[in-house]
Each structure stands twice: as C-alpha cells, then as structure tokens.
Design an enzyme around this catalytic site. Structure first.
Site, PDB file in Angstrom:
ATOM      1  N   TYR A   1      12.467   2.531  -2.246  1.00  0.00           N
ATOM      2  CA  TYR A   1      11.759   3.802  -2.183  1.00  0.00           C
ATOM      3  C   TYR A   1      12.754   4.943  -2.348  1.00  0.00           C
ATOM      4  O   TYR A   1      13.918   4.838  -1.943  1.00  0.00           O
ATOM      5  CB  TYR A   1      11.055   3.974  -0.840  1.00  0.00           C
ATOM      6  CG  TYR A   1       9.743   3.249  -0.706  1.00  0.00           C
ATOM      7  CD1 TYR A   1       8.539   3.876  -1.028  1.00  0.00           C
ATOM      8  CD2 TYR A   1       9.695   1.944  -0.233  1.00  0.00           C
ATOM      9  CE1 TYR A   1       7.330   3.220  -0.885  1.00  0.00           C
ATOM     10  CE2 TYR A   1       8.488   1.274  -0.084  1.00  0.00           C
ATOM     11  CZ  TYR A   1       7.308   1.921  -0.413  1.00  0.00           C
ATOM     12  OH  TYR A   1       6.111   1.270  -0.276  1.00  0.00           O
TER      13      TYR A   1
ATOM     14  N   ARG B   1       9.006   7.584   5.903  1.00  0.00           N
ATOM     15  CA  ARG B   1       8.814   9.013   6.145  1.00  0.00           C
ATOM     16  C   ARG B   1       9.384   9.430   7.493  1.00  0.00           C
ATOM     17  O   ARG B   1       9.910  10.535   7.642  1.00  0.00           O
ATOM     18  CB  ARG B   1       7.331   9.347   6.040  1.00  0.00           C
ATOM     19  CG  ARG B   1       6.783   9.216   4.608  1.00  0.00           C
ATOM     20  CD  ARG B   1       5.272   9.283   4.573  1.00  0.00           C
ATOM     21  NE  ARG B   1       4.773  10.514   5.165  1.00  0.00           N
ATOM     22  CZ  ARG B   1       3.487  10.713   5.462  1.00  0.00           C
ATOM     23  NH1 ARG B   1       2.587   9.748   5.242  1.00  0.00           N
ATOM     24  NH2 ARG B   1       3.093  11.852   5.993  1.00  0.00           N
TER      25      ARG B   1
ATOM     26  N   ASP C   1       0.429   5.442   0.952  1.00  0.00           N
ATOM     27  CA  ASP C   1      -0.494   6.364   1.606  1.00  0.00           C
ATOM     28  C   ASP C   1      -0.925   7.482   0.664  1.00  0.00           C
ATOM     29  O   ASP C   1      -0.360   7.666  -0.419  1.00  0.00           O
ATOM     30  CB  ASP C   1       0.162   6.978   2.843  1.00  0.00           C
ATOM     31  CG  ASP C   1       0.403   5.954   3.937  1.00  0.00           C
ATOM     32  OD1 ASP C   1      -0.364   4.978   4.016  1.00  0.00           O
ATOM     33  OD2 ASP C   1       1.362   6.138   4.711  1.00  0.00           O
TER      34      ASP C   1
ATOM     35  N   ARG D   1       0.845  -1.185   0.000  1.00  0.00           N
ATOM     36  CA  ARG D   1       0.000   0.000   0.000  1.00  0.00           C
ATOM     37  C   ARG D   1       0.885   1.242   0.000  1.00  0.00           C
ATOM     38  O   ARG D   1       1.971   1.238   0.563  1.00  0.00           O
ATOM     39  CB  ARG D   1      -0.887   0.024   1.240  1.00  0.00           C
ATOM     40  CG  ARG D   1      -1.697  -1.228   1.460  1.00  0.00           C
ATOM     41  CD  ARG D   1      -2.365  -1.203   2.826  1.00  0.00           C
ATOM     42  NE  ARG D   1      -3.089  -2.430   3.087  1.00  0.00           N
ATOM     43  CZ  ARG D   1      -3.712  -2.699   4.239  1.00  0.00           C
ATOM     44  NH1 ARG D   1      -3.671  -1.804   5.226  1.00  0.00           N
ATOM     45  NH2 ARG D   1      -4.352  -3.832   4.413  1.00  0.00           N
TER      46      ARG D   1
END
Length: 244
Positions: A110, A197, A52, A50
C-alpha cells in the site's frame, strides 16, 4: 470452465469501497455488471481483499470463472468498454483452478500520499492528505522502524474489525519525499481494518511533534498505555500491488 485473473485500477472517490454495500455503488458491482455485459451471464468476482470507501487501487487482483472462450486481450479491452472512467482492467491472465485472489496472496503493498503544502492542490486533492505545514521525516523514519516484523496490531484496528487474530507481519515501511509530496509505502503479509490509515496517522502525529518517537513501541507492546492512533483520511491510500 476457465478461471481468469484480472488486475484492476480504480479511483475510489465516488465508490463505497470494493465490496457491495447497501448505501451506494461499489467497485465490485461495476466489475460484475461489466462482466455480465461481456459474457452474457452472471459472474461472481473474488478479490484479494477489500478497500474502504474513498480508497484507491493501482493493483487490485480478482478472479472469476467463466465458460466463455475469449482471448485474454478481449477480457481487458471488452471489460474496459463497459466500465466507468474511474475503473480500468490493467491486465488479464488465465490461472489454474488452485488459484484464489485472496487465499493465494502472500503480501500486499500500500502507498499513502501526503501533501505538505499550505495551499491546496486541485490535482492532488482526491489522492493525498493535505498537511498545511512541514513534518519531520527523520522522526517518522525512526518511529516507523518499530513496525517492521511480526507484532500484535490490536491498537491499530478500528471498531468492527472481525479478524480472528490481530498479529500481522510488516515487511517494510519506506518514507520518500518528492517536492511537496511524501509517500509512505508499507508492505506486509496482510492488514486489519483501517490498520494502515492508523499507522500513517500515528506517524504524522510523530512528524508534527504531537507524539514522542517511542509511542509506536508502546502501542504495539502495551495497547492502551498511550492515546489511540489517529486515523488518516481514506483518500490518501492506494493499494499498489498484491504479491503471490
């Protein structure tokens, strides 16, 4: 039945994330609606994970099963004809029955983008976190080395994370600068909710001189011994690739 694997890119600004949510339009909904128009039947899409709300992707992987016998080029071109401009199928391939976009994955890459410029950038505003002053990349690189390896990342997950275990393995953390842009590339076996994050937010605080370099070591080995991690804004994050 055939099992088709898609690699999808999307600009996540206007979406509530990959997964269906009751409060807005998701990328998954757009993909499944495009598949329904292409195949004439409902297809459930299973993704590698997933993202966000506001997070982007260059290489989200998903799969679905279908009885339609279309050439692989049709899955890409046909899907793209029905998808909004912010979402695109980059490639399609047929996989065997044992493949699962999530459970077959061995790692993910990422990238978080920082814009170190006192003046906002109209071109980068949706895909980077603007910092109006310079940051110390040397301090950040030294601190980032502590992330490498297997650690308990409970200090780097947000409230509501449902993961059964908080232990994850980080393969690499690389910081590179190109002009005013700083790229933080993180590769690992998997990630907790908001983990990247919060990793980035902590590194930025260190780069700004607001935290000592050894705070990451303390957060990994003694959660709660220092202040909580800063969570970087979602729009600077992009899923680059999923490994199998």
């Amino acid at each position: 039945m055939r099992k088709i694997c898609l690699v999808i890119a999307y600009e996540g600004t206007d979406y509530v994330g990959w997964q269906y949510q009751p409060n807005g339009l998701s990328v998954q909904q757009c993909v499944e609606e495009a598949l329904q128009k292409l195949t004439g039947h409902n297809c459930t899409v299973y993704s590698a994970g997933r993202t966000d709300a506001g997070v982007h992707a260059l290489g989200m992987v998903c799969h679905f099963s279908t009885a339609r016998d279309l050439p692989l080029s049709a899955w890409r071109e046909g899907m793209n004809s029905f998808l909004p401009a912010a979402i695109a199928v980059r490639s399609a391939r047929e996989v065997d029955e044992s493949f699962h976009a999530r459970f077959s994955a061995t790692g993910k890459h990422y990238r978080y983008t920082l814009l170190c410029d006192p003046v906002r950038s109209p071109l980068e505003r949706r895909t980077s976190w603007q910092l109006k002053s310079d940051i110390d990349l040397i301090r950040m690189r030294v601190a980032a080395a502590a992330f490498i390896g297997c650690h308990d990342f409970r200090a780097f997950r947000t409230t509501g994370c449902s993961a059964e275990t908080t232990v994850r393995e980080i393969f690499s953390v690389t910081l590179t600068q190109q002009g005013a842009l700083v790229y933080i590339d993180i590769e690992g076996s998997g990630f907790l909710k908001n983990m990247i994050r919060m990793m980035v937010g902590t590194l930025v605080d260190i780069g700004r001189g607001k935290r000592p370099v050894d705070d990451i070591v303390k957060m990994l080995h003694s959660p709660g011994s220092v202040g909580p991690a800063l969570t970087a804004p979602a729009h600077g994050l992009c899923l680059m690739q999923v490994y199998y």
